[in-house]
Design an enzyme around this catalytic site. Structure first.
Site, mmCIF file in Angstrom:
data_model
loop_
_atom_site.group_PDB
_atom_site.id
_atom_site.type_symbol
_atom_site.label_atom_id
_atom_site.label_comp_id
_atom_site.label_asym_id
_atom_site.label_seq_id
_atom_site.Cartn_x
_atom_site.Cartn_y
_atom_site.Cartn_z
ATOM 1 C CB CYS A 180 -0.957 0.014 1.196
ATOM 2 S SG CYS A 180 -0.102 0.069 2.774
ATOM 3 C CB CYS A 204 -3.442 -0.678 9.049
ATOM 4 S SG CYS A 204 -4.334 -0.898 7.494
HETATM 5 FE FE1 FES Z 1 -1.585 0.389 4.250
HETATM 6 FE FE2 FES Z 1 -3.422 0.745 6.035
HETATM 7 S S1 FES Z 1 -3.723 0.502 3.914
HETATM 8 S S2 FES Z 1 -1.299 0.612 6.347
#
Ligand code: FES
Length: 126
Positions: free
Chosen positions: A35, A104
């Site tokens: 991400c 996360c």
């Molecule tokens: Fe990457 Fe939350 S989407 S840390």
């Protein structure tokens, strides 16, 4: 049911301990390649107690809420206890995260561990 608990929303909208500690005793930075989110933790440590902690998170709301909660969980605690903090404990303290957002909370666990590893390395080299 709401996707996020009230606690997640509270820590996302009003994160605790945001910022930098200029003279930190330990700093750890981790990221998630998928991400692209990044989390940095700054710790002040005296007599093996974490006396202060601040974070900077460039990431999603769950990562911000996880960092905020993690700082609250380790502040005032011995280093040995902070090393045992798991992402599950962070997520539980937030009254849960959706499954696809659990990674996360892993960033928070890893950022603290990374800072403490650097701290221990520094002690060995001193
Ligand atoms: Fe990457 Fe939350 S989407 S840390």
């Amino acid at each position: 049911m709401a996707l996020y608990s009230e606690k997640v929303m509270d820590h996302f909208l009003h994160p605790r301990n945001v910022g930098i500690i200029e003279d930190a005793d330990a700093v750890g930075e981790v990221g998630n390649a998928k991400c692209g989110d990044i989390m940095k933790m700054y710790l002040k440590i005296e007599n093996d107690i974490i006396t202060d902690v601040k974070f900077e998170t460039f990431g999603c709301g769950s990562a911000i809420a996880s960092s905020s909660m993690a700082t609250e969980l380790i502040k005032g605690k011995p280093v040995s206890e902070a090393l045992e903090l798991t992402n599950k404990a962070v997520a539980e303290a937030l009254d849960g995260l959706p499954d696809y957002k659990m990674h996360c909370s892993v960033l928070a666990e890893e950022a603290i561990k990374s800072a403490l590893e650097n701290y221990n390395k520094g002690k060995e080299e001193a």
